[in-house]
Design a protein around this motif. Structure first.
Motif, PDB file in Angstrom:
ATOM      1  N   ASP A  56       3.781 102.561  57.369  1.00 17.06           N
ATOM      2  CA  ASP A  56       3.186 102.961  58.646  1.00 17.06           C
ATOM      3  C   ASP A  56       2.452 104.293  58.509  1.00 17.06           C
ATOM      4  OD1 ASP A  56       4.069 100.719  60.020  1.00 17.06           O
ATOM      5  OD2 ASP A  56       5.984 101.645  60.521  1.00 17.06           O
ATOM      6  N   PHE A  57       3.022 105.209  57.734  1.00 18.80           N
ATOM      7  CA  PHE A  57       2.353 106.488  57.484  1.00 18.80           C
ATOM      8  C   PHE A  57       1.011 106.237  56.794  1.00 18.80           C
ATOM      9  CE2 PHE A  57       1.270 110.504  55.662  1.00 18.80           C
ATOM     10  CZ  PHE A  57       1.903 111.480  56.427  1.00 18.80           C
ATOM     11  N   GLN A  58       1.014 105.388  55.769  1.00 19.12           N
ATOM     12  CA  GLN A  58      -0.218 105.083  55.037  1.00 19.12           C
ATOM     13  C   GLN A  58      -1.261 104.458  55.940  1.00 19.12           C
ATOM     14  OE1 GLN A  58       0.965 102.590  51.770  1.00 19.12           O
ATOM     15  NE2 GLN A  58       2.255 104.156  50.850  1.00 19.12           N
ATOM     16  N   ASN A  59      -0.837 103.544  56.791  1.00 21.79           N
ATOM     17  CA  ASN A  59      -1.779 102.877  57.669  1.00 21.79           C
ATOM     18  C   ASN A  59      -2.339 103.828  58.713  1.00 21.79           C
ATOM     19  OD1 ASN A  59      -3.136 100.465  58.619  1.00 21.79           O
ATOM     20  ND2 ASN A  59      -1.769 100.541  60.381  1.00 21.79           N
ATOM     21  N   TYR A  60      -1.529 104.775  59.156  1.00 20.68           N
ATOM     22  CA  TYR A  60      -1.951 105.687  60.220  1.00 20.68           C
ATOM     23  C   TYR A  60      -2.998 106.681  59.742  1.00 20.68           C
ATOM     24  CZ  TYR A  60      -1.395 108.252  64.589  1.00 20.68           C
ATOM     25  OH  TYR A  60      -1.618 108.833  65.821  1.00 20.68           O
ATOM     26  N   LEU A  61      -2.786 107.245  58.542  1.00 23.26           N
ATOM     27  CA  LEU A  61      -3.709 108.267  58.034  1.00 23.26           C
ATOM     28  C   LEU A  61      -4.505 107.815  56.814  1.00 23.26           C
ATOM     29  CD1 LEU A  61      -1.601 111.552  58.342  1.00 23.26           C
ATOM     30  CD2 LEU A  61      -3.290 110.626  59.938  1.00 23.26           C
ATOM     31  N   ARG A  62      -4.315 106.569  56.387  1.00 24.62           N
ATOM     32  CA  ARG A  62      -5.011 105.988  55.235  1.00 24.62           C
ATOM     33  C   ARG A  62      -4.586 106.608  53.909  1.00 24.62           C
ATOM     34  NH1 ARG A  62      -5.607 102.890  59.028  1.00 24.62           N
ATOM     35  NH2 ARG A  62      -7.627 101.972  59.607  1.00 24.62           N
ATOM     36  N   MET A  63      -3.394 107.180  53.878  1.00 25.89           N
ATOM     37  CA  MET A  63      -2.880 107.763  52.639  1.00 25.89           C
ATOM     38  C   MET A  63      -1.376 107.971  52.782  1.00 25.89           C
ATOM     39  SD  MET A  63      -4.434 111.632  53.067  1.00 25.89           S
ATOM     40  CE  MET A  63      -5.972 111.002  53.760  1.00 25.89           C
ATOM     41  N   ASP A  64      -0.686 108.074  51.648  1.00 23.88           N
ATOM     42  CA  ASP A  64       0.755 108.334  51.701  1.00 23.88           C
ATOM     43  C   ASP A  64       1.016 109.815  51.991  1.00 23.88           C
ATOM     44  OD1 ASP A  64       0.681 109.782  49.170  1.00 23.88           O
ATOM     45  OD2 ASP A  64       0.560 107.832  48.191  1.00 23.88           O
ATOM     46  N   GLU A  65       2.267 110.124  52.271  1.00 23.74           N
ATOM     47  CA  GLU A  65       2.602 111.482  52.684  1.00 23.74           C
ATOM     48  C   GLU A  65       2.318 112.508  51.588  1.00 23.74           C
ATOM     49  OE1 GLU A  65       6.344 114.067  54.550  1.00 23.74           O
ATOM     50  OE2 GLU A  65       6.684 112.074  53.685  1.00 23.74           O
ATOM     51  N   LYS A  66       2.626 112.161  50.344  1.00 26.31           N
ATOM     52  CA  LYS A  66       2.394 113.090  49.240  1.00 26.31           C
ATOM     53  C   LYS A  66       0.914 113.438  49.130  1.00 26.31           C
ATOM     54  CE  LYS A  66       2.967 113.559  44.222  1.00 26.31           C
ATOM     55  NZ  LYS A  66       3.444 112.889  42.981  1.00 26.31           N
TER      56      LYS A  66
END
Length: 414
Positions: A56-66
């Motif tokens: 969900d994080f990746q989909n929201y900002l188009r990238m992983d948290e790291k």
């Protein structure tokens, strides 16, 4: 006793001030109450929850948290603002997430205010400023244009290894990016499709990364003139790009120049190969040349396709001032390269590109610019082509049909 002229003037002034007080509207508060509660309602709280749901994080900002934290550390020094006695500043984290969400969704400032808890007026300043900062921070490392022959040869070697096209310096194409007509622009941005646009010209390497992006030519310019309007073309025609001279292809004795590959919207040149026209495909050798060229050229189509699929701002008519449109589009381009490099599995997995089987058959998973509002450049009349350019294309055609042939190519000549 008669009043003096000075007394009359004072009386008139006093009357005007009294009337002004009567008609003056009650001053509105400087900020709505719910916007003052940004800390409670902002989407950054949702992002905190997404830490436990990586997809969900990746989909929201188009990238992983790291990857996001790396990007935030790079851009924060350029977008941080100081608190004032009146209010606390909007943090770099809030500014960057609002900008990434704008690029990812294409939502208007008015719509975005409800998730970011930032007013549309503030977003109208924050998003272009952050896009400009992203471009300035990332372009040197992630939008690197070759500076020497070794750089060009590195690109060419990867094209040959992956796509069996030797001495290819990059795949080039352009797209119309739809915009809302700016006030007072008349027909300046009106294109042949009956819409208003600005043109993004790109050159991609074999890894689906832009090595050059030129954006800003208005849609009214003929598509054949888009390339000629760029600094790249000026340097190409002057011989200032430090392109390697022609040499033998590795592993055989064929002498071929280094070239870019393009479609029929561009002119055939000795340093730019394009396919034979459909009307001229009177031999299997020409059909094989077109097939082999298309394998290399579709890289730029896939590059635009990934860009449009991940940043849905390209599915809309961008509705800001032209100078801010440039900042937005160029930020998306450098972010694309940054994410290809730092987060390829989540940003551009295999499903995002045309995959090729061992027999050469191509599987298209649907990530293409036809799913966006990007329009192709119009095919142009070839006009007069000089003999040198024709001879170069003939030499590549001979190579692809003889010592440079691949086992599966005859399956694509019907």
């Amino acid at each position: 006793m008669m009043a003096s002229k000075g007394d009359d003037a004072l009386a008139v002034l006093a009357l005007l001030l009294t009337l002004n007080k009567r008609v003056r509207k009650k001053r509105e508060k400087w900020c709505k109450d719910w916007i003052l509660k940004r800390k409670s309602y902002s989407h950054v709280n949702l992002l905190n929850e997404f830490k436990f749901e990586p997809k969900d994080f990746q989909n929201y900002l188009r990238m992983d948290e790291k990857t996001y934290l790396k990007l935030l550390s790079l851009v924060s020094p350029f977008i941080i603002k100081k608190d004032t006695v009146m209010r606390k500043s909007i943090s770099p984290h809030q500014r960057l997430t609002a900008t990434l969400r704008f690029l990812a969704t294409g939502r208007s400032y008015e719509d975005l205010k409800y998730s970011t808890i930032i007013s549309p007026q503030a977003l109208g300043k924050i998003i272009p400023e952050t896009c400009d900062a992203l471009y300035k921070v990332l372009r040197k490392q992630y939008l690197k244009f070759p500076k020497c022959q070794e750089d060009w040869k590195e690109i060419a070697d990867l094209f040959e290894a992956r796509w069996n096209f030797p001495h290819c310096l990059g795949a080039i194409d352009g797209k119309h990016i739809d915009i809302i007509l700016p006030a007072g622009s008349g027909s300046e941005f009106f294109n042949y499709k009956g819409r208003h646009s600005m043109v993004l010209l790109g050159i991609a390497n074999a890894k689906y990364q832009f090595i050059l992006a030129d954006f800003g030519t208005n849609g009214r310019i003929s598509d054949g003139g888009v390339l000629q309007n760029t600094k790249f073309f000026e340097m190409l025609t002057k011989g200032d790009l430090r392109i390697p001279t022609e040499e033998y292809v590795k592993g055989n004795g064929r002498n071929l120049p280094y070239v870019f590959v393009a479609d029929d919207a561009f002119a055939l040149r000795s340093d730019m190969m394009k396919p034979f026209r459909q009307a001229d495909l009177n031999s299997n050798e020409k059909k094989i040349f077109n097939y082999r060229l298309s394998r290399a050229r579709r890289i730029i189509e896939n590059t635009f396709g990934i860009l449009a699929a991940r940043f849905r701002i390209f599915h809309t008519q961008i509705n800001v001032e032209p100078e801010n449109i440039i900042k937005i589009v160029m930020a998306a381009v450098v972010l694309h390269n940054f994410l290809i490099e730092n987060s390829p599995k989540s940003y551009a997995p295999k499903q995002c590109v045309q995959e090729e089987n061992a027999d050469g058959t191509v599987i298209n998973y649907g990530y293409n610019t036809q799913n966006s509002s990007m329009e192709n450049l119009e095919q142009r009349n070839p006009g007069n082509i000089n003999d040198t350019a024709k001879n170069v294309r003939e030499n590549f055609m001979y190579y692809f049909n003889h010592e440079g042939s691949v086992p599966w190519q005859n399956n694509y000549i019907n």
